[in-house]
Scaffold this motif. Sequence first.
Motif, PDB file in Angstrom:
ATOM      1  N   VAL A  39       0.801  -1.225   0.000  1.00  0.00           N
ATOM      2  CA  VAL A  39       0.000   0.000   0.000  1.00  0.00           C
ATOM      3  C   VAL A  39       0.839   1.283   0.000  1.00  0.00           C
ATOM      4  O   VAL A  39       0.297   2.374  -0.113  1.00  0.00           O
ATOM      5  CB  VAL A  39      -0.978   0.023   1.195  1.00  0.00           C
ATOM      6  N   PHE A  40       2.157   1.126   0.138  1.00  0.00           N
ATOM      7  CA  PHE A  40       3.001   2.328   0.161  1.00  0.00           C
ATOM      8  C   PHE A  40       4.415   1.971  -0.263  1.00  0.00           C
ATOM      9  O   PHE A  40       4.935   0.929   0.114  1.00  0.00           O
ATOM     10  CB  PHE A  40       3.021   2.933   1.573  1.00  0.00           C
ATOM     11  N   VAL A  41       4.996   2.827  -1.084  1.00  0.00           N
ATOM     12  CA  VAL A  41       6.378   2.639  -1.518  1.00  0.00           C
ATOM     13  C   VAL A  41       7.129   3.951  -1.348  1.00  0.00           C
ATOM     14  O   VAL A  41       6.632   5.006  -1.747  1.00  0.00           O
ATOM     15  CB  VAL A  41       6.449   2.243  -3.015  1.00  0.00           C
ATOM     16  N   GLU A  42       8.289   3.877  -0.743  1.00  0.00           N
ATOM     17  CA  GLU A  42       9.162   5.054  -0.686  1.00  0.00           C
ATOM     18  C   GLU A  42      10.394   4.727  -1.514  1.00  0.00           C
ATOM     19  O   GLU A  42      11.222   3.909  -1.130  1.00  0.00           O
ATOM     20  CB  GLU A  42       9.539   5.353   0.771  1.00  0.00           C
ATOM     21  N   LEU A  43      10.486   5.370  -2.666  1.00  0.00           N
ATOM     22  CA  LEU A  43      11.594   5.112  -3.595  1.00  0.00           C
ATOM     23  C   LEU A  43      12.838   5.897  -3.170  1.00  0.00           C
ATOM     24  O   LEU A  43      12.734   6.865  -2.405  1.00  0.00           O
ATOM     25  CB  LEU A  43      11.171   5.528  -5.011  1.00  0.00           C
ATOM     26  N   PRO A  44      14.018   5.525  -3.685  1.00  0.00           N
ATOM     27  CA  PRO A  44      15.201   6.360  -3.447  1.00  0.00           C
ATOM     28  C   PRO A  44      14.995   7.727  -4.106  1.00  0.00           C
ATOM     29  O   PRO A  44      14.038   7.930  -4.854  1.00  0.00           O
ATOM     30  CB  PRO A  44      16.330   5.594  -4.140  1.00  0.00           C
ATOM     31  N   LYS A  45      15.922   8.639  -3.846  1.00  0.00           N
ATOM     32  CA  LYS A  45      15.841   9.953  -4.501  1.00  0.00           C
ATOM     33  C   LYS A  45      16.526   9.892  -5.862  1.00  0.00           C
ATOM     34  O   LYS A  45      17.423   9.078  -6.064  1.00  0.00           O
ATOM     35  CB  LYS A  45      16.514  11.002  -3.618  1.00  0.00           C
ATOM     36  N   ALA A  46      16.079  10.749  -6.759  1.00  0.00           N
ATOM     37  CA  ALA A  46      16.698  10.804  -8.087  1.00  0.00           C
ATOM     38  C   ALA A  46      18.192  11.077  -7.937  1.00  0.00           C
ATOM     39  O   ALA A  46      18.601  11.923  -7.131  1.00  0.00           O
ATOM     40  CB  ALA A  46      16.036  11.907  -8.917  1.00  0.00           C
ATOM     41  N   GLY A  74      26.063   1.995  -6.956  1.00  0.00           N
ATOM     42  CA  GLY A  74      25.952   2.849  -8.129  1.00  0.00           C
ATOM     43  C   GLY A  74      25.132   4.083  -7.835  1.00  0.00           C
ATOM     44  O   GLY A  74      25.048   4.521  -6.685  1.00  0.00           O
ATOM     45  N   ARG A  75      24.564   4.647  -8.902  1.00  0.00           N
ATOM     46  CA  ARG A  75      23.774   5.865  -8.751  1.00  0.00           C
ATOM     47  C   ARG A  75      22.399   5.639  -9.389  1.00  0.00           C
ATOM     48  O   ARG A  75      22.306   5.013 -10.447  1.00  0.00           O
ATOM     49  CB  ARG A  75      24.501   7.033  -9.425  1.00  0.00           C
ATOM     50  N   ILE A  76      21.363   6.128  -8.714  1.00  0.00           N
ATOM     51  CA  ILE A  76      19.998   5.958  -9.245  1.00  0.00           C
ATOM     52  C   ILE A  76      19.884   6.730 -10.556  1.00  0.00           C
ATOM     53  O   ILE A  76      20.166   7.935 -10.613  1.00  0.00           O
ATOM     54  CB  ILE A  76      18.942   6.472  -8.233  1.00  0.00           C
ATOM     55  N   SER A  77      19.433   6.022 -11.613  1.00  0.00           N
ATOM     56  CA  SER A  77      19.345   6.674 -12.928  1.00  0.00           C
ATOM     57  C   SER A  77      17.897   6.812 -13.409  1.00  0.00           C
ATOM     58  O   SER A  77      17.632   7.552 -14.348  1.00  0.00           O
ATOM     59  CB  SER A  77      20.157   5.881 -13.951  1.00  0.00           C
ATOM     60  N   ILE A 103      19.678   1.478 -11.589  1.00  0.00           N
ATOM     61  CA  ILE A 103      20.975   1.890 -11.024  1.00  0.00           C
ATOM     62  C   ILE A 103      22.019   1.897 -12.142  1.00  0.00           C
ATOM     63  O   ILE A 103      22.132   0.924 -12.888  1.00  0.00           O
ATOM     64  CB  ILE A 103      21.458   0.919  -9.913  1.00  0.00           C
ATOM     65  N   LYS A 104      22.743   2.988 -12.220  1.00  0.00           N
ATOM     66  CA  LYS A 104      23.934   3.045 -13.082  1.00  0.00           C
ATOM     67  C   LYS A 104      25.065   2.401 -12.281  1.00  0.00           C
ATOM     68  O   LYS A 104      25.451   2.901 -11.228  1.00  0.00           O
ATOM     69  CB  LYS A 104      24.246   4.516 -13.410  1.00  0.00           C
ATOM     70  N   LEU A 105      25.537   1.252 -12.751  1.00  0.00           N
ATOM     71  CA  LEU A 105      26.474   0.456 -11.957  1.00  0.00           C
ATOM     72  C   LEU A 105      27.829   1.135 -11.805  1.00  0.00           C
ATOM     73  O   LEU A 105      28.394   1.635 -12.785  1.00  0.00           O
ATOM     74  CB  LEU A 105      26.695  -0.911 -12.611  1.00  0.00           C
ATOM     75  N   SER A 106      28.369   1.134 -10.595  1.00  0.00           N
ATOM     76  CA  SER A 106      29.728   1.656 -10.389  1.00  0.00           C
ATOM     77  C   SER A 106      30.745   0.510 -10.409  1.00  0.00           C
ATOM     78  O   SER A 106      31.925   0.745 -10.642  1.00  0.00           O
ATOM     79  CB  SER A 106      29.814   2.438  -9.071  1.00  0.00           C
ATOM     80  N   ASP A 107      30.268  -0.710 -10.148  1.00  0.00           N
ATOM     81  CA  ASP A 107      31.178  -1.856 -10.150  1.00  0.00           C
ATOM     82  C   ASP A 107      30.430  -3.069 -10.725  1.00  0.00           C
ATOM     83  O   ASP A 107      29.846  -3.862  -9.975  1.00  0.00           O
ATOM     84  CB  ASP A 107      31.656  -2.128  -8.711  1.00  0.00           C
ATOM     85  N   PRO A 108      30.438  -3.178 -12.052  1.00  0.00           N
ATOM     86  CA  PRO A 108      29.647  -4.246 -12.700  1.00  0.00           C
ATOM     87  C   PRO A 108      30.010  -5.651 -12.219  1.00  0.00           C
ATOM     88  O   PRO A 108      29.194  -6.558 -12.298  1.00  0.00           O
ATOM     89  CB  PRO A 108      29.984  -4.082 -14.191  1.00  0.00           C
ATOM     90  N   ASP A 109      31.187  -5.841 -11.654  1.00  0.00           N
ATOM     91  CA  ASP A 109      31.595  -7.158 -11.154  1.00  0.00           C
ATOM     92  C   ASP A 109      30.708  -7.666 -10.007  1.00  0.00           C
ATOM     93  O   ASP A 109      30.609  -8.856  -9.752  1.00  0.00           O
ATOM     94  CB  ASP A 109      33.054  -7.117 -10.660  1.00  0.00           C
ATOM     95  N   GLN A 110      30.064  -6.715  -9.296  1.00  0.00           N
ATOM     96  CA  GLN A 110      29.206  -7.096  -8.162  1.00  0.00           C
ATOM     97  C   GLN A 110      28.051  -7.995  -8.593  1.00  0.00           C
ATOM     98  O   GLN A 110      27.524  -8.749  -7.782  1.00  0.00           O
ATOM     99  CB  GLN A 110      28.641  -5.835  -7.484  1.00  0.00           C
ATOM    100  N   VAL A 111      27.680  -7.910  -9.846  1.00  0.00           N
ATOM    101  CA  VAL A 111      26.555  -8.707 -10.353  1.00  0.00           C
ATOM    102  C   VAL A 111      26.839 -10.200 -10.187  1.00  0.00           C
ATOM    103  O   VAL A 111      25.940 -11.002  -9.948  1.00  0.00           O
ATOM    104  CB  VAL A 111      26.266  -8.353 -11.831  1.00  0.00           C
ATOM    105  N   LYS A 112      28.110 -10.549 -10.283  1.00  0.00           N
ATOM    106  CA  LYS A 112      28.504 -11.971 -10.179  1.00  0.00           C
ATOM    107  C   LYS A 112      28.154 -12.564  -8.814  1.00  0.00           C
ATOM    108  O   LYS A 112      27.987 -13.775  -8.676  1.00  0.00           O
ATOM    109  CB  LYS A 112      30.020 -12.098 -10.403  1.00  0.00           C
ATOM    110  N   ASP A 113      28.082 -11.704  -7.778  1.00  0.00           N
ATOM    111  CA  ASP A 113      27.786 -12.208  -6.429  1.00  0.00           C
ATOM    112  C   ASP A 113      26.316 -12.604  -6.265  1.00  0.00           C
ATOM    113  O   ASP A 113      25.960 -13.232  -5.279  1.00  0.00           O
ATOM    114  CB  ASP A 113      28.101 -11.129  -5.369  1.00  0.00           C
ATOM    115  N   LEU A 114      25.477 -12.181  -7.197  1.00  0.00           N
ATOM    116  CA  LEU A 114      24.038 -12.403  -7.020  1.00  0.00           C
ATOM    117  C   LEU A 114      23.640 -13.808  -7.476  1.00  0.00           C
ATOM    118  O   LEU A 114      24.344 -14.451  -8.250  1.00  0.00           O
ATOM    119  CB  LEU A 114      23.256 -11.348  -7.800  1.00  0.00           C
TER     120      LEU A 114
END
Lengths: 129, 371
Positions: A39-46, A74-77, A103-114
């Motif tokens: 019923v409610f979502v608080e998104l990150p800031k731009a 990263g940074r919210i895009s 998210i604009k990735l700052s370290d694309p290698d982190q994806v491998k951990d998922l």
Amino acid sequence: MPKQEELKYTKTHEWLHVQGSEATVGLSDHAQHEMGDIVFVELPKAAQAVEKEKPCAVVESVKSAFDLYAPVSGRISALNEDVAKEPILINQSPLDKAWLFKIKLSDPDQVKDLMDWTAYQEFIKQGRG
Amino acid sequence: MATAATVRKTALNEAMRKAGGKMVNFHGWELPIRFEGILKEHAAVRNSAGVFDVSHMGQLFVTGADSFKLLQKTNANDLRKAVVGKGVYSHLLNEKGGLVDDIIAFCLALNRYLVIVNAATSEKDFKWLLAQAARMNVKVENKSDDYSMIAAQGPNVPKMMELMAPEAVKLPRFAVVEKKLFGADCFISRTGYTGEDGFEIISPHAVITGIWNQVMELGKPYNIIPCGLGARDTLRLESGYLLYGVDVDDDHTAYEANYGWVVCLDKGNFTAKDILLKQNREGVKRKLTGVALTSAGVPRPGCKVFRNGKELGELASATYSPTLKKGIGTGYLSEPGLKPGEPLEVEIHGKKVPAEVHKVPFHKGTAFPKG
């Protein structure tokens, strides 16, 4: 719309869809089902900087609040304002209409951990979710 | 009695699981928090029909020549309103004027009462009544373990009950009728905890599944659905109904809870009358006050409430209101005279969110008199 088999997953039930240097983030179908009506979502800031595994958004069901964690740094895009206006979209269309932010990735290698889909399914089955 | 280690199951447990109930431990009882979803269940009750397993609720029977005398002495409300076939909502009082429990007392016949009590307090209430009954000619029995209970709620429920219990459909609000269902002695009352018209059915365990199935069958034309504790809570909070142990307890009085109408000061002597008389005359220092957010967010129990920067108290009950489509709650505020519309702030996740004082009930469903 990405197939859930093509997505990456966190232990905190966010999904991640990586396209080049940008990733779209949402809440897994399993998680929305467990939470019940959102019923409610608080998104990150731009343009907010987010850090892997740190809380960056909140979703609330009728009964409870849940923190959402950034799957990668990263940074919210981009932000999905539709879901902020109509949070129930998360229950109706968790993988498509209710993507939450990009998210604009700052370290694309982190994806491998998922986790991939198979690992996430196993994770849920073991009741650690 | 339930202990911390045991989780009790109602006679409908299997039926609830089969219907897709997401089961939780609720004060030692395994009950469904929801089925398809709280919003859908809430809407079903407000607009048409829904049904709840409320078998955790307790049943005390008070019988004998002094049964009226005992109940009149221990209750805030006037038991004379409970003529044969009728019930009254009341507060069972302790010696400080606080609530031992909030109850409904039905007069089934002369000198025979059925008292519906809360699950977690049934044994406490039973012992309290026993202690108060010293030297009275009265029998108090706790038969909570012998009965199951369901609540069929919603504006279309009377229509669907026509086939099952036509005599119940003629009942006014808070009336009760004894009726055989599936060969067993049952009680049907026109009561509920949702703010909508409807009935509560109390039966021996052996027949409750049959009754549940029949209610579901009769409700089909009205799209009846099973409902869980989640919807029960949003429905009761919108309706301004108290939740014992959360909104009221042994340390709060009816006047503080803004339920002064329950206290009948002119009915003769009763437990803690002097204290309540004084409180009515002098006013209260804290009052359970309705609060509604005026911006997005979901308040939760324990959220602090501020006015002009000053902390006034915290929310006891709070949730998202599916009917009002905004956050609502009630809390004991230290400024008891606040009027609806007065600006407030509620602290949620460390941020102060704009809110205002709201009238209670927040929403009046079909259970409330029109106008």
